[in-house]
Design a protein around this motif. Structure first.
Motif, PDB file in Angstrom:
ATOM      1  N   VAL A 102       0.616  -1.196  -0.059  1.00 38.13           N
ATOM      2  CA  VAL A 102       0.073  -0.040  -0.101  1.00 38.13           C
ATOM      3  C   VAL A 102       0.971   1.207   0.042  1.00 38.13           C
ATOM      4  CG1 VAL A 102      -1.700   1.104   1.211  1.00 38.13           C
ATOM      5  CG2 VAL A 102      -1.665  -1.206   1.486  1.00 38.13           C
ATOM      6  N   LEU A 103       0.544   2.377  -0.866  1.00 35.29           N
ATOM      7  CA  LEU A 103       1.280   3.435  -0.789  1.00 35.29           C
ATOM      8  C   LEU A 103       0.745   4.635  -0.011  1.00 35.29           C
ATOM      9  CD1 LEU A 103       2.266   3.538  -4.734  1.00 35.29           C
ATOM     10  CD2 LEU A 103       3.684   2.776  -2.924  1.00 35.29           C
ATOM     11  N   ASN A 104       1.664   5.239   0.588  1.00 28.53           N
ATOM     12  CA  ASN A 104       1.362   6.592   1.366  1.00 28.53           C
ATOM     13  C   ASN A 104      -0.066   6.336   2.362  1.00 28.53           C
ATOM     14  OD1 ASN A 104       3.332   7.728  -0.084  1.00 28.53           O
ATOM     15  ND2 ASN A 104       1.609   8.090  -1.786  1.00 28.53           N
ATOM     16  N   ARG A 105      -0.080   5.099   2.913  1.00 30.91           N
ATOM     17  CA  ARG A 105      -1.174   5.156   4.069  1.00 30.91           C
ATOM     18  C   ARG A 105      -0.466   4.499   5.189  1.00 30.91           C
ATOM     19  NH1 ARG A 105      -5.694   2.258   0.619  1.00 30.91           N
ATOM     20  NH2 ARG A 105      -6.143   4.060  -0.822  1.00 30.91           N
ATOM     21  N   PRO A 106       0.446   5.153   6.053  1.00 32.24           N
ATOM     22  CA  PRO A 106       1.159   4.619   7.140  1.00 32.24           C
ATOM     23  C   PRO A 106       0.237   4.300   8.170  1.00 32.24           C
ATOM     24  CG  PRO A 106       1.585   6.715   6.634  1.00 32.24           C
ATOM     25  CD  PRO A 106       1.049   6.518   5.660  1.00 32.24           C
ATOM     26  N   PRO A 107       0.333   3.362   9.044  1.00 27.55           N
ATOM     27  CA  PRO A 107      -0.536   3.136  10.050  1.00 27.55           C
ATOM     28  C   PRO A 107      -0.457   3.973  11.348  1.00 27.55           C
ATOM     29  CG  PRO A 107       1.203   1.423  10.187  1.00 27.55           C
ATOM     30  CD  PRO A 107       1.392   2.346   9.095  1.00 27.55           C
ATOM     31  N   TYR A 121      -6.162   2.759   6.109  1.00 30.66           N
ATOM     32  CA  TYR A 121      -4.618   2.325   6.523  1.00 30.66           C
ATOM     33  C   TYR A 121      -4.197   1.166   5.821  1.00 30.66           C
ATOM     34  CZ  TYR A 121      -5.967   5.697  10.019  1.00 30.66           C
ATOM     35  OH  TYR A 121      -6.363   6.880  10.659  1.00 30.66           O
ATOM     36  N   THR A 122      -2.797   0.979   6.096  1.00 27.38           N
ATOM     37  CA  THR A 122      -2.204  -0.465   5.543  1.00 27.38           C
ATOM     38  C   THR A 122      -2.263  -1.153   6.969  1.00 27.38           C
ATOM     39  OG1 THR A 122      -0.311  -1.583   4.832  1.00 27.38           O
ATOM     40  CG2 THR A 122       0.092   0.341   6.119  1.00 27.38           C
TER      41      THR A 122
END
Lengths: 130, 944
Positions: A52-57, A66-67
């Motif tokens: 997943v890009l650009n969705r840090p938890p 989120y990832t």
């Protein structure tokens, strides 16, 4: 090309290199091989949460997607443990080299039984100090 | 609740004392013995407070769930049997501590001694107050370990090490059998709770598994209590300091087997199998021990064989399966504890004051040490079973019971043999007293040295002898109520009426007893002749047999190992990889055969493809250039860099930070190691071998890559991610979900991981600390730099820059740590960054400079880290929540504003400390070894 392909092929190449090196006869190469395999395993575990890009938890009121954080947490400790393992194996290899004078993984074909006299003596504390 | 706390304190007190003593290692002896004695006395007081309920039939017990799924509860109970043994363990423990305080010589490691002693006390006390058989097993094993430490206390003596090993092998091996027996018992009875098991005796005895279970449990009991044919370890255990022999090998540990027989009496006893086996083994042991004791010359060896004999008598009595015999056994346990401990202490005093334990060199000591002589003679008289001492009463009771059982169908066999055993024990007891204290000194040297010790040393045996005398004079007052209650607890029925006294009129027991005394006196008068007969007979040497058996087993095991594991790492790895590959192929074939799934891919941009190409190229380079090891390291670090970039791009900032800092540390470590390792392999594998390995590697790589591809192109199954994301903030108080998982949701995992890391660090320390000795040390000293080194050892620019960077890096570390709960960072990453900050100092300014200025010890960091993390978890338990539940709240302070405090932060501190300690320990040690080698090389060059 997709990120999926890049990650999967990188894992494959790392595993191949790791297996080849782990089968070599010298401790240092085996350590390098284990390091490569560790990279691959960590990447694989991480990838099980999918890419997943650009969705840090990092939780935020404004964000709803989120990832998966769980594989990340597992891999984080795995990286640190990998360090512990690598360090231990490196030192073990070093000590074995210092003891036997050879960095062959099997101790340069010294037969198991020939060492016994020394090993038993040392275990009893009656071994000779230099 | 009060009872629960009392029981828990009672169980934990000795362990706490052991820990405290070990911590105060360097303190003077009085501190060590003071803590040990204080804890024993406090334990006695607690036990006394439990006397009324324990002996009155209202058994105090407490139960907490521990591992309910296994049936393992933390159940503690003090019934009369446990109470009596507790009294022995703590009472004699206290006396032993007092005795040992004077007994141990100058410069002995009293910290280690008393810590081990208290560890043993806790384990032994645990056995007798455990209310769950699995818990009992844990303590049982712990006594074997503590005994090992104590027998081998004088590590420099070969016989101490051998004795310790033998005791551990025999009692530990028996312990293994006992585990099997106890688990079977629990399965048959349907519970591991002792009270439940004891209530189901009929059910257990009727089970078809009963003989197997009985055999295994008896193995455990017989090895522990030194019964024939496992008796041989006990005399060798006498290599221990005398206080240990008093405590473990006469009064308490060897009675653990007897205790267990008594404990399980309601379940095991009563069958033909039990009665015949246990009685016979006990009888044979009693006769054998008594006979051998008569012909030994070492005072402690005489006492050891007499202990074997007396334990045999106790086992035999329990084997009768009669209430009256059980009563005799209980009384004799008390008697034996009193007189045997006193005798051992006397032997210790004699050795201490004369310098020898050989009875052939001593004699006439009554003149030189009258107090010791008086104490030992009275105790020996009790051991001989002479009136009016306690030993007389229990021996009478024993002889009175013998005609009730017909062994091998012969009703006279048992009384005759038991009387014979008694005769021998009269003889060796009298010999002990007479040859030691009466007559004339046989050698001048020891006699000239001999004198009575200070009262501090003879106080303990004097008290015990007084008890042994009083047990004979006023048994009804001193022992009857206790014996009655304990017998009731052993048999599992109402406490019997007890009638103890010296005079019961003329009966068979009295006649047998008189025969034994007369016979003993005759034996002693003929001792010299008998001894030469004995010495001419060639008797099997148990120690030799034991060693031969061990060597045979060792050779067999080695053969089996070589047969199953070809002793080559390469071949084993090859087989492992090949099997894994076959498994994957098998799985792929049965899985349906579609490689690519339906999940849409993320299109990659150009930099990503470039990084990927770099990784592939670096991997190939590592493989192709692995013989140039320095260069290979550089390539590995490139791979690590790309992997961290991948983490950064793919929404894993925490991973990226961790990977890059680990990378730095790993490369440093490998560089340091490479400094000492050969840089180039001397032989390169054959082409054929390489081709074969390459084929396997490529197949493996393709398969794993294929699995990864198949996984990545499919949607994941249902995940628990949503739970973590939803609860991180409201439940864990942090917005960095990864960190909240680490320190809260899955903190238990993290705790395990930091412990593993700490162990790895300590393992590295152990490997390197001893590298300076033996062959390894010689090679280190012969080491020569084989790479060009900079002429400047500590370049000025690097040193100056590193010192400026240190506070900055530390600040970054602290920042990463503090924000970890909400932003990428946390204990792991912060520890790595801080470690790097310190390691740069080592690099720039050298090991000596940096190590001298280091404000902490790595061992302590690891230890405190794990303790802090655990304490955080236990804190939650103390507040009534499950282990490692986290707590947080918001506070506000003027100027600073609103801020959050979370217990997870404390846990993360533990993580931080452990990781920092482990990393620093590994690298600093390695750099230390390298420095030593380099210095040796320089010295060698300086002085040609």
């Amino acid at each position: 090309m997709s990120y999926e392909f890049l990650v999967a092929s990188a894992i494959g190449v790392l595993v191949a290199g790791g297996i080849f090196l782990a089968l070599r006869a010298r401790t240092f190469q085996v350590v390098l091989g284990l390091t490569l395999i560790s990279y691959a395993v960590n990447l694989f575990l991480f990838a099980s949460g999918r890419l997943v890009l650009n969705r840090p938890p990092i939780w935020d009121k404004a964000v709803s997607e989120y990832t998966d954080p769980l594989p990340q947490a597992l891999v984080l400790t795995a990286i640190v443990i990998t360090f512990g393992m690598t360090a231990f194996v490196v030192i073990l290899a070093l000590r074995s080299f210092l003891e036997t004078g050879s960095d062959h993984v099997d101790g340069d074909r010294v037969p198991c039984d020939a060492q016994d006299g020394l090993a038993d003596g040392l275990a009893d504390g009656e071994g000779t100090e230099p | 609740m009060a009872i629960a706390m009392t029981l828990l304190t009672l169980a934990l007190l000795p362990f706490a004392a052991a820990l405290a003593i070990a911590q105060l290692h360097g303190a003077p002896r009085a501190v060590h013995s003071g803590i040990a004695g204080g804890a024993s006395a406090a334990g006695l007081a607690l036990l006394a407070s439990l006397a009324a309920p324990a002996l009155g039939g209202d058994v105090p017990f407490v139960r907490w769930d521990w591992v309910p799924s296994l049936g393992l509860d933390l159940t503690l109970m003090v019934d009369p049997l446990g109470w009596m043994f507790g009294l022995l363990i703590l009472g004699i423990g206290l006396l032993v501590v007092i005795f040992a305080h004077s007994y141990l010589y100058e410069n002995e490691d009293t910290g280690r001694f008393f810590a081990s002693l208290m560890l043993f006390q806790g384990a032994m006390l645990g056995i007798v107050i455990a209310g769950n058989v699995l818990l009992l097993l844990v303590f049982w094993e712990l006594t074997s370990l503590a005994s090992f430490l104590l027998i081998g206390f004088w590590q420099h003596k070969a016989e101490a090490r051998q004795g310790a090993r033998m005791a551990l092998a025999v009692t530990g091996g028996g312990g293994l059998a006992l585990i099997g027996g106890m688990v079977l018992l629990g399965l048959i009875a349907g519970s591991f709770d002792l009270q439940a098991i004891l209530a189901r005796g009929d059910m257990v005895r009727a089970s078809p598994l009963y003989p197997l279970m009985l055999g295994l449990i008896l193995l455990g009991c017989f090895t522990k209590s030194a019964q024939f044919p496992f008796h041989f370890w006990l005399p060798h255990a006498m290599a221990a300091p005398t206080p240990v022999s008093v405590y473990l090998h006469s009064a308490t540990m060897v009675k653990a087997g007897v205790f267990l027989l008594a404990r399980l009496w309601p379940v095991l006893a009563g069958t033909e199998l039990y009665t015949v086996t246990v009685t016979t083994v006990g009888l044979v042991t009693m006769l054998l021990g008594a006979t051998v004791a008569l012909f030994r010359h070492d005072l402690k060896s005489i006492l050891a064989y007499s202990t074997i004999s007396q334990l045999g008598m106790l086992v035999m009595l329990l084997g009768f399966s009669l209430e009256a015999a059980a009563l005799a056994a209980v009384l004799h346990i008390l008697n034996h504890a009193a007189f045997k401990a006193a005798l051992f202490m006397s032997a210790g005093i004699v050795e201490h004051e004369t310098g020898t334990r050989d009875i052939r060199r001593l004699g006439g000591l009554a003149k030189a040490m009258p107090v010791t002589a008086g104490i030992a003679t009275l105790a020996a008289a009790s051991m001989a079973g002479l009136p009016p001492f306690g030993g007389f009463i229990s021996k009478e009771l024993m002889l009175y019971q013998t005609p009730k059982l017909a062994l091998a169908g012969l009703p006279w066999l048992l009384p005759v043999l038991a009387t014979l055993g008694a005769t021998f024990s009269v003889a060796y007891s009298l010999r002990f007293a007479a040859h030691l204290f009466a007559g004339r000194p046989r050698e001048a040297g020891p006699f000239a040295r001999a004198h009575d010790p200070s009262p501090a040393m003879w106080a303990a045996p004097a008290l015990l002898t007084t008890l042994a005398v009083l047990l004979g004079l006023v048994p009804m007052l001193l022992a009857a109520p206790l014996v009655s209650a304990v017998t009731g607890a052993v048999t599992g029925s109402a406490p019997p009426e007890v009638e103890l006294g010296l005079w019961h009129g003329v009966n068979l027991a009295l006649i047998l007893s008189m025969l034994a005394v007369a016979g003993g006196a005759v034996l002693l008068s003929r001792h010299a002749g008998l001894l030469s007969l004995w010495e001419r007979a060639s008797l099997p040497d148990a120690k030799r047999m034991f060693e031969i058996t061990l060597r045979l087993a060792d050779a067999r095991v080695r053969k089996a190992l070589v047969a199953t594991h070809t002793p080559s790492l390469q071949r084993m790895l090859l087989a492992s990889f090949a099997i894994m590959i076959l498994l994957v192929i098998d799985g792929a074939l049965t899985g349906g055969g579609v490689l690519t799934g339906t999940r849409p891919g993320l299109p990659a941009n150009l930099p990503a493809v470039a990084a990927w190409a770099l990784l592939i190229a670096a991997t190939l380079a590592v493989v192709l250039e692995s013989h140039n090891r320095l260069r290979a390291l550089v390539y590995v670090s490139v791979i690590g860099l790309v992997v961290s970039l991948a983490f950064a791009v793919l929404s894993a900032p925490d991973l990226a930070l961790t990977q890059i800092s680990v990378e730095a540390v790993t490369v440093l470590l490998m560089l340091l190691a490479l400094n000492l390792l050969p840089k180039k392999p001397p032989v390169i594998s054959s082409r054929m071998r390489k081709t074969r390995d390459a084929a396997i590697a490529i197949v493996g790589g393709v398969l794993v890559g294929g699995i990864a591809w198949a996984m990545l192109t499919r949607d994941p199954g249902p995940s628990i991610a949503a739970f973590h994301l939803a609860n991180a903030k409201p439940g864990g108080g942090g917005t960095n979900v990864v960190n909240v998982i680490l320190v809260d949701f899955r903190a238990y995992d993290t705790l395990g991981e930091i412990i593993v890391l700490g162990i790895a660090g300590l393992g590295i320390f152990a490997l390197l600390e001893t590298a300076g000795t033996g062959a390894s040390g010689a090679r280190l000293r012969a080491w020569r730099a084989d790479m060009p080194h900079s002429p400047e050892r500590h370049p000025m620019m690097l040193v100056a820059a590193s010192r400026i960077i240190l506070p900055l890096t530390l600040a970054v570390g602290i920042y990463l740590f503090l924000r970890g709960h909400n932003q990428p960072g946390g204990g792991f990453i912060a520890a790595l960054v801080v470690a790097i900050a310190f390691l740069v100092q080592y690099l720039a300014a050298g090991f000596d400079w940096s190590d001298a200025r280091k404000p902490f010890g790595e061992h302590n960091l690891i230890g405190w880290g794990v303790l802090v993390a655990m304490a955080t978890g236990l804190g939650a338990m103390a507040l009534g929540s499950p282990f490692l539940t986290s707590w947080f709240d918001y506070f506000s302070l003027p100027l600073i504003g609103k801020f959050e405090l979370a217990s997870a932060m404390l846990f993360d501190t533990g993580v931080f400390l452990t990781v920092l300690g482990a990393v620093m320990l590994a690298l600093a040690q390695l750099s230390h070894v390298a420095t030593r080698a380099a210095r040796a090389a320089e010295e060698a060059e300086g002085a040609p």
